[in-house]
Scaffold this motif. Structure first.
Motif, PDB file in Angstrom:
ATOM      1  N   VAL A  87       0.946  -1.213  -0.111  1.00 53.95           N
ATOM      2  CA  VAL A  87       0.039  -0.067  -0.034  1.00 53.95           C
ATOM      3  C   VAL A  87       0.900   1.258   0.033  1.00 53.95           C
ATOM      4  N   TYR A  88       0.642   2.108  -0.992  1.00 56.42           N
ATOM      5  CA  TYR A  88       1.473   3.362  -1.297  1.00 56.42           C
ATOM      6  C   TYR A  88       2.494   3.075  -2.242  1.00 56.42           C
ATOM      7  N   GLY A  89       2.417   1.933  -2.744  1.00 54.53           N
ATOM      8  CA  GLY A  89       3.385   1.832  -3.956  1.00 54.53           C
ATOM      9  C   GLY A  89       4.890   1.617  -3.760  1.00 54.53           C
ATOM     10  N   ASP A  90       5.595   2.173  -4.666  1.00 49.26           N
ATOM     11  CA  ASP A  90       7.054   2.017  -4.830  1.00 49.26           C
ATOM     12  C   ASP A  90       7.648   3.138  -4.035  1.00 49.26           C
ATOM     13  N   TRP A  91       8.656   2.539  -3.082  1.00 50.21           N
ATOM     14  CA  TRP A  91       9.313   3.448  -2.092  1.00 50.21           C
ATOM     15  C   TRP A  91      10.225   4.236  -2.925  1.00 50.21           C
ATOM     16  N   PHE A  92      10.992   3.727  -3.836  1.00 47.77           N
ATOM     17  CA  PHE A  92      11.944   4.762  -4.752  1.00 47.77           C
ATOM     18  C   PHE A  92      10.992   5.926  -5.434  1.00 47.77           C
ATOM     19  N   ASP A  93      10.025   5.568  -6.001  1.00 45.36           N
ATOM     20  CA  ASP A  93       9.367   6.550  -6.659  1.00 45.36           C
ATOM     21  C   ASP A  93       8.755   7.467  -5.660  1.00 45.36           C
ATOM     22  N   PHE A  94       8.419   7.179  -4.665  1.00 41.63           N
ATOM     23  CA  PHE A  94       7.625   8.021  -3.570  1.00 41.63           C
ATOM     24  C   PHE A  94       8.867   8.953  -2.940  1.00 41.63           C
ATOM     25  N   THR A  95       9.929   8.541  -2.655  1.00 37.89           N
ATOM     26  CA  THR A  95      10.843   9.168  -1.940  1.00 37.89           C
ATOM     27  C   THR A  95      11.265  10.072  -3.064  1.00 37.89           C
ATOM     28  N   LEU A  96      11.894   9.669  -4.206  1.00 36.54           N
ATOM     29  CA  LEU A  96      12.610  10.647  -5.336  1.00 36.54           C
ATOM     30  C   LEU A  96      11.476  11.718  -5.791  1.00 36.54           C
ATOM     31  N   GLY A  97      10.265  11.310  -5.910  1.00 39.82           N
ATOM     32  CA  GLY A  97       9.340  12.397  -6.256  1.00 39.82           C
ATOM     33  C   GLY A  97       9.093  13.374  -5.388  1.00 39.82           C
ATOM     34  N   TRP A  98       9.027  13.012  -3.985  1.00 32.57           N
ATOM     35  CA  TRP A  98       9.261  14.287  -2.786  1.00 32.57           C
ATOM     36  C   TRP A  98      10.292  15.154  -2.796  1.00 32.57           C
ATOM     37  N   TRP A  99      11.656  14.281  -2.876  1.00 35.10           N
ATOM     38  CA  TRP A  99      12.853  14.693  -2.811  1.00 35.10           C
ATOM     39  C   TRP A  99      12.997  15.911  -3.851  1.00 35.10           C
TER      40      TRP A  99
END
Length: 297
Positions: free
Chosen positions: A178-190
């Protein structure tokens, strides 16, 4: 290396799962607000604590709320954590107070709000209205370890997950949690945080120097607090104190603690050598040139 984390076609699915803009989500996430973000009714003085799940969100929220109340614990001890700080995308019929949109509407400004949404699903108006953003991130090995335990501790949200850690790690590496890919999430916000007025915190740094985290949050939110108040807030939000608090931890309700260990380096008790090596290869490829590094201990 993709083959190492290859998922079986019959991988575990949470109840009511759905995919929205390539992000794996669950039924407790209000889909209509993803389609119509204006339903959130964002205010310019809103303060958001944003993170991928199991990254230190609860700790950061409790610190921030006490800072916004100048160290006064009266409100903190008036009701439980989830009722005090709206989880904006959350909607669970059996817990009416945990309806994020409705909870936001009755909160007085300035509002302290929580979200685990990746940036491309986040209400875009909030990104351009002067809202405050506190983003907390944790090294992904400890994140997946904690998230695995959380899946097992919260059957009402994640179903009856009984798979082992190795299987869960495959789900995580394929973005099927749930909430998907950690890498996409982190890099998107970063990427967003680097060009905007936001506060970026690392969980591992907070553990090493919790007082410094309190000072950083207070400074970011323009609260001029004395040393005695800073010390009080830091101590009040220590892991031991939060774990013992009936307003923050829900052990007596859920049967298992909402707050588990709060440790760094616990991933070593779960990863095999082969999993660690395979993870590092994926991590190094996907995070290269990001300028973002982690303490793994």
């Amino acid at each position: 290396m993709a083959d190492f984390f290859k998922l079986n076609e019959e991988y575990y699915r949470v109840p009511g799962n759905f995919t929205f803009k390539d992000v794996y989500l669950a039924e407790f996430i209000r889909k209509e607000t993803l389609e119509r973000p204006e339903l959130f009714q964002i205010k310019s003085d809103d303060c958001f604590v944003v993170s991928y799940p199991k990254s230190g969100t609860t700790w950061t929220l409790e610190l921030t709320q006490l800072i916004m109340n100048n160290g006064d614990t009266t409100y903190t001890e008036s009701e439980n954590h989830f009722d005090r700080m709206p989880f904006i995308e959350f909607k669970l019929p059996k817990f009416p107070k945990m309806d994020g949109v409705k909870a936001m509407q009755i909160k007085e400004s300035p509002r302290l709000l929580k979200s685990h949404l990746p940036i491309h699903l986040f209400p875009s108006q909030a990104l351009h209205m002067g809202c405050k953003f506190i983003f907390v991130v944790r090294n992904p090995k400890d994140t997946v370890t904690s998230y695995y335990n959380f899946y097992q501790a919260m059957p009402s949200l994640y179903g009856d997950y009984k798979g082992d850690f190795s299987n869960y790690l495959k789900l995580f590496m394929n973005g099927k949690v749930v909430y998907g890919d950690w890498f996409d999430f982190t890099l998107g916000w970063w990427k967003y945080l680097n060009g905007n007025n936001a506060l970026f915190l690392k969980y591992e740094d907070m553990k090493k120097n919790p007082r410094d985290a309190t000072v950083k949050i207070a400074k970011y939110l323009n609260y001029d607090l004395g040393d005695d108040v800073i010390d009080k807030i830091t101590e009040y939000c220590s892991f031991a104190k939060m774990k013992a608090s009936k307003f923050i931890n829900f052990e007596e309700i859920k049967g298992r603690p909402f707050l588990r260990k709060g440790a760094t380096g616990d991933w070593k008790n779960y990863f095999t050598v082969a999993e660690d090596e395979a993870f590092d290869e994926v991590y190094n490829e996907r995070m290269k040139d990001s300028g973002l590094s982690f303490d793994w201990e």
